[in-house]
Design an enzyme around this catalytic site. Structure first.
Site, PDB file in Angstrom:
ATOM      1  N   ASP A  13      28.668 -18.881 -22.325  1.00 30.99           N
ATOM      2  CA  ASP A  13      27.710 -19.149 -21.273  1.00 30.99           C
ATOM      3  C   ASP A  13      26.613 -17.772 -21.118  1.00 30.99           C
ATOM      4  OD1 ASP A  13      29.389 -21.018 -19.997  1.00 30.99           O
ATOM      5  OD2 ASP A  13      30.642 -19.618 -19.233  1.00 30.99           O
ATOM      6  N   LYS A  16      23.128 -20.685 -24.303  1.00 34.53           N
ATOM      7  CA  LYS A  16      22.906 -21.182 -25.943  1.00 34.53           C
ATOM      8  C   LYS A  16      22.130 -22.343 -25.649  1.00 34.53           C
ATOM      9  CE  LYS A  16      27.651 -21.460 -26.011  1.00 34.53           C
ATOM     10  NZ  LYS A  16      28.194 -20.382 -25.005  1.00 34.53           N
ATOM     11  N   GLY A  17      22.679 -23.153 -24.539  1.00 33.72           N
ATOM     12  CA  GLY A  17      22.074 -25.048 -24.308  1.00 33.72           C
ATOM     13  C   GLY A  17      20.368 -24.862 -24.441  1.00 33.72           C
ATOM     14  N   ASN A  38      35.307 -28.717 -22.851  1.00 31.37           N
ATOM     15  CA  ASN A  38      35.296 -27.019 -22.385  1.00 31.37           C
ATOM     16  C   ASN A  38      34.074 -26.798 -22.556  1.00 31.37           C
ATOM     17  OD1 ASN A  38      34.848 -26.870 -25.217  1.00 31.37           O
ATOM     18  ND2 ASN A  38      36.838 -25.127 -24.440  1.00 31.37           N
ATOM     19  N   GLY A  40      30.068 -25.851 -21.708  1.00 34.59           N
ATOM     20  CA  GLY A  40      28.786 -26.600 -20.481  1.00 34.59           C
ATOM     21  C   GLY A  40      27.832 -25.945 -21.210  1.00 34.59           C
ATOM     22  N   HIS A  41      26.646 -26.440 -22.145  1.00 31.96           N
ATOM     23  CA  HIS A  41      25.123 -26.212 -22.074  1.00 31.96           C
ATOM     24  C   HIS A  41      24.252 -27.203 -20.605  1.00 31.96           C
ATOM     25  CE1 HIS A  41      27.221 -25.494 -26.286  1.00 31.96           C
ATOM     26  NE2 HIS A  41      27.707 -24.685 -25.356  1.00 31.96           N
ATOM     27  N   GLN A 224      30.944 -21.672 -26.287  1.00 30.37           N
ATOM     28  CA  GLN A 224      32.148 -20.908 -26.335  1.00 30.37           C
ATOM     29  C   GLN A 224      31.228 -19.786 -26.993  1.00 30.37           C
ATOM     30  OE1 GLN A 224      33.712 -23.591 -27.747  1.00 30.37           O
ATOM     31  NE2 GLN A 224      34.243 -24.039 -25.974  1.00 30.37           N
ATOM     32  N   SER A 411      14.172 -14.405 -22.701  1.00 28.86           N
ATOM     33  CA  SER A 411      13.976 -16.339 -21.461  1.00 28.86           C
ATOM     34  C   SER A 411      14.123 -14.809 -20.160  1.00 28.86           C
ATOM     35  CB  SER A 411      15.804 -17.168 -21.847  1.00 28.86           C
ATOM     36  OG  SER A 411      15.845 -17.995 -20.635  1.00 28.86           O
TER      37      SER A 411
HETATM   38  P1  GDP Z   1      26.006 -22.090 -22.133  1.00 27.77           P
HETATM   39  O1  GDP Z   1      27.207 -22.368 -22.547  1.00 27.77           O
HETATM   40  O2  GDP Z   1      26.003 -20.445 -23.311  1.00 27.77           O
HETATM   41  O3  GDP Z   1      24.973 -23.536 -22.878  1.00 27.77           O
HETATM   42  O4  GDP Z   1      24.803 -21.409 -20.760  1.00 27.77           O
HETATM   43  P2  GDP Z   1      25.499 -21.886 -19.475  1.00 27.77           P
HETATM   44  O5  GDP Z   1      24.368 -24.071 -19.438  1.00 27.77           O
HETATM   45  O6  GDP Z   1      26.463 -22.728 -19.757  1.00 27.77           O
HETATM   46  O7  GDP Z   1      25.342 -20.864 -18.703  1.00 27.77           O
HETATM   47  C1  GDP Z   1      23.644 -20.489 -18.880  1.00 27.77           C
HETATM   48  C2  GDP Z   1      23.219 -20.707 -17.097  1.00 27.77           C
HETATM   49  O8  GDP Z   1      21.743 -19.721 -16.959  1.00 27.77           O
HETATM   50  C3  GDP Z   1      22.826 -21.710 -17.207  1.00 27.77           C
HETATM   51  O9  GDP Z   1      22.580 -22.693 -15.483  1.00 27.77           O
HETATM   52  C4  GDP Z   1      20.934 -22.111 -17.079  1.00 27.77           C
HETATM   53  O10 GDP Z   1      20.660 -22.931 -16.407  1.00 27.77           O
HETATM   54  C5  GDP Z   1      20.985 -20.725 -16.527  1.00 27.77           C
HETATM   55  N1  GDP Z   1      20.171 -19.701 -17.522  1.00 27.77           N
HETATM   56  C6  GDP Z   1      19.626 -20.480 -19.453  1.00 27.77           C
HETATM   57  N2  GDP Z   1      18.489 -19.169 -19.199  1.00 27.77           N
HETATM   58  C7  GDP Z   1      18.324 -18.496 -18.081  1.00 27.77           C
HETATM   59  C8  GDP Z   1      17.277 -17.220 -17.614  1.00 27.77           C
HETATM   60  O11 GDP Z   1      16.779 -16.799 -18.998  1.00 27.77           O
HETATM   61  N3  GDP Z   1      17.033 -17.104 -16.291  1.00 27.77           N
HETATM   62  C9  GDP Z   1      18.085 -17.488 -15.650  1.00 27.77           C
HETATM   63  N4  GDP Z   1      17.087 -16.831 -14.133  1.00 27.77           N
HETATM   64  N5  GDP Z   1      19.011 -18.548 -15.799  1.00 27.77           N
HETATM   65  C10 GDP Z   1      19.124 -18.461 -17.150  1.00 27.77           C
HETATM   66  P1  IMO Z   2      30.229 -22.675 -23.380  1.00 22.53           P
HETATM   67  O1  IMO Z   2      30.190 -23.432 -24.413  1.00 22.53           O
HETATM   68  C1  IMO Z   2      32.525 -19.799 -20.803  1.00 22.53           C
HETATM   69  C2  IMO Z   2      37.127 -20.088 -21.568  1.00 22.53           C
HETATM   70  C3  IMO Z   2      38.172 -20.420 -20.897  1.00 22.53           C
HETATM   71  C4  IMO Z   2      39.199 -19.492 -21.264  1.00 22.53           C
HETATM   72  C5  IMO Z   2      39.559 -20.032 -22.173  1.00 22.53           C
HETATM   73  C6  IMO Z   2      40.190 -20.646 -23.206  1.00 22.53           C
HETATM   74  O2  IMO Z   2      29.513 -23.424 -22.168  1.00 22.53           O
HETATM   75  O3  IMO Z   2      29.876 -21.480 -23.789  1.00 22.53           O
HETATM   76  P2  IMO Z   2      39.858 -23.148 -22.872  1.00 22.53           P
HETATM   77  O4  IMO Z   2      39.802 -24.804 -22.295  1.00 22.53           O
HETATM   78  O5  IMO Z   2      38.833 -23.753 -24.223  1.00 22.53           O
HETATM   79  O6  IMO Z   2      41.249 -23.788 -23.877  1.00 22.53           O
HETATM   80  O7  IMO Z   2      40.010 -22.218 -22.325  1.00 22.53           O
HETATM   81  O8  IMO Z   2      37.786 -20.135 -22.819  1.00 22.53           O
HETATM   82  N1  IMO Z   2      36.435 -21.786 -22.476  1.00 22.53           N
HETATM   83  C7  IMO Z   2      34.779 -20.682 -22.121  1.00 22.53           C
HETATM   84  N2  IMO Z   2      33.971 -20.138 -21.140  1.00 22.53           N
HETATM   85  N3  IMO Z   2      32.069 -21.007 -21.262  1.00 22.53           N
HETATM   86  C8  IMO Z   2      32.621 -21.758 -22.538  1.00 22.53           C
HETATM   87  O9  IMO Z   2      31.710 -22.538 -23.044  1.00 22.53           O
HETATM   88  C9  IMO Z   2      33.959 -21.797 -22.270  1.00 22.53           C
HETATM   89  N4  IMO Z   2      34.607 -22.438 -23.227  1.00 22.53           N
HETATM   90  C10 IMO Z   2      36.207 -22.315 -22.879  1.00 22.53           C
HETATM   91  O10 IMO Z   2      37.160 -20.492 -19.752  1.00 22.53           O
HETATM   92  O11 IMO Z   2      39.226 -19.000 -19.874  1.00 22.53           O
HETATM   93 MG    MG Z   3      28.154 -22.880 -20.641  1.00 20.14          MG
END
Ligand code: GDP
Ligand code: IMO
Ligand code: MG
Length: 428
Positions: A13, A16-17, A38, A40-41, A224, A411
């Protein structure tokens, strides 16, 4: 550099997305090489929010090729749900812009069921998985029982594979007091989706070689994060795949030069159980969660929050070969008077400049902090380095010096274009 690998360097999280979508403007192809739904981007484009779990983050850009590589574990039902949601929003997805590796292993309903059942049995010792069947699917892959996407093309062979898979799973299910699965029921479930899946299924290895010969720009999208890596993460509180650079080559079936770009959040978060030395269980963590909207994209769970751990990031930078970093969510720290940066640990009276691999030691790690002054002004939406306050530049510089590689991009909001670019990674 024609090819770029984007990896999360913390516990996922990191944003990356957003970064992959941004860089996809300069790329022709984006490849997922591990993990599954698993992930979520999140992409935010003109206030429209897109949440992607399996589809590579170029999918909303017309004219780009998205590839789900062999290292991914693929739940076809989850894939179709995601495709349908995007189609309703006007995004075209067809074999012209999406290819799935014929040797990608499938996640079946029995995998998710087993994942959730085992987590329940664990009680207080659970991993806190996403419950999507990721672990059980990778277990079957390594156990040589998995069903490949390409197996759906030959129904006699598929029947044999199902028979082999169920001889293992039914024995396990019997021991766990779960109802047994009949071969024909699973066969029918799979054949119901075959017509929809197979048009996308192809040799993505051949496809990537073709793009490579044409000198196309290929982006590899990590899911991840490094600390969830099955080998180098905080084991056993990890995911079931390798998330680091080596996995790109085996999980995409590609070999070639690529620059590694690490994505780091300006503070640290983690979903699920496991060690987290800089976690703040008090007001600071709560403030980060509220301002940063730190709730899981996939499961909606609260993300645990704490200060930036530079010790961990330095360790992972060295392990991943990252040439540069993207610092995300800097704007979330706008309102902190003082900001801490983890620069080492004290563990059982001894100081460490890295996090040891033993879980017992990780759980005892007390962070050592360096403190810097906050900038106390809004960076939200900033796209210009020269407009950053001195205190923010100082925070960035302290991280760069400690971690040992430059920060190429910063960012400053969820929106696609709200980003400061100091170095174009494709021109390295
Ligand atoms: P990923 O799994 O690495 O793609 O990240 P996620 O999408 O799960 O979580 C990142 C969250 O932060 C999302 O809700 C994005 O919209 C948000 N986000 C990304 N870059 C920024 C930033 O620079 N500032 C803020 N406030 N939010 C951001
Ligand atoms: P993105 O790509 C954050 C975590 C789960 C749990 C552990 C094992 O959005 O960054 P799993 O279902 O993979 O066997 O769970 O890994 N986990 C993540 N945490 N971002 C993710 O993906 C994750 N994918 C798995 O919360 O702790
Ligand atoms: Mg994510």
């Amino acid at each position: 550099m024609h090819n770029v690998v984007v990896l999360g360097l913390q516990w996922g999280d990191e944003g990356k997305g957003k970064i992959v979508d941004y860089l996809a403007n300069q790329a022709d192809v984006v490849v997922r090489f591990q993990g599954g739904h698993n992930a979520g981007h999140t992409l935010v484009i003109d206030q429209q929010v897109y949440k992607l779990s399996l589809l590579p983050s170029c999918i909303v850009r017309p004219g780009k090729m998205a590839i789900i590589g062999n290292g991914v574990v693929l739940d076809p039902w989850a894939l179709f749900k995601e495709i349908d949601t995007l189609t309703e929003r006007g995004i075209n997805i067809s074999p012209k812009n999406l290819a799935i590796a014929d040797n990608a292993c499938l996640i079946l309903p029995l995998h998710a069921e087993l994942d959730r059942h085992r987590e329940e049995l664990q009680g207080g010792n659970k991993i806190g998985t996403t419950g999507r069947g990721i672990g059980p699917a990778y277990e079957d892959k390594v156990g040589r029982r998995a069903i490949h996407a390409g197996d759906l093309l030959q129904s006699d062979f598929l029947k044999q594979r199902i028979n082999n898979l169920l001889s293992h799973h039914n024995a396990l299910r019997q021991g766990l007091n779960m109802p047994l699965i009949e071969e024909n029921v699973l066969f029918n479930q799979i054949t119901d989706i075959t017509h929809r899946l197979t048009p996308f299924v192809t040799s993505t290895v051949q496809l990537l070689q073709h793009y490579q010969q044409q000198k196309r720009h290929i982006l590899f999208e990590g899911a991840q994060g490094a600390l969830l890596d099955i080998d180098h993460g905080t084991y056993p509180y990890v995911t079931s795949s390798n998330t680091l650079t080596g996995q790109v080559f085996s999980g995409a079936g590609f070999y070639g030069p690529a620059a590694v770009l690490g994505v780091i959040k300006a503070y640290t978060t983690r979903v699920g159980q496991g060690p987290f030395p800089t976690e703040d269980l008090g007001d600071i963590g709560q403030k980060m969660r509220e301002i940063g909207h730190e709730f899981g994209t996939v499961t909606g769970r609260k993300r645990r929050c704490g200060w930036f751990d530079a010790t961990l990031v330095r360790q992972i930078v060295r392990l991943s070969g990252a040439k540069g970093l993207v610092l995300t969510k800097l704007d979330v720290l706008d309102d902190f008077d003082k900001i801490n940066i983890g620069v080492g640990y004290e563990i059982l009276g001894k100081s460490y400049d890295y996090l040891p691999s033993s879980l017992q030691l990780q759980q005892q790690a007390k962070p050592i902090y360096r403190q810097v002054t906050g900038w106390k002004s809004s960076l939200k939406g900033c796209r210009d380095w020269s407009k950053l306050p001195t205190a923010a530049k100082n925070y960035i510089q302290v991280i760069e010096e400690f971690v040992g590689v430059p920060i190429f991009m910063i960012s400053t909001s969820p929106e696609r274009e709200d980003i400061i670019v100091r170095q174009n990674v494709f021109s390295l």
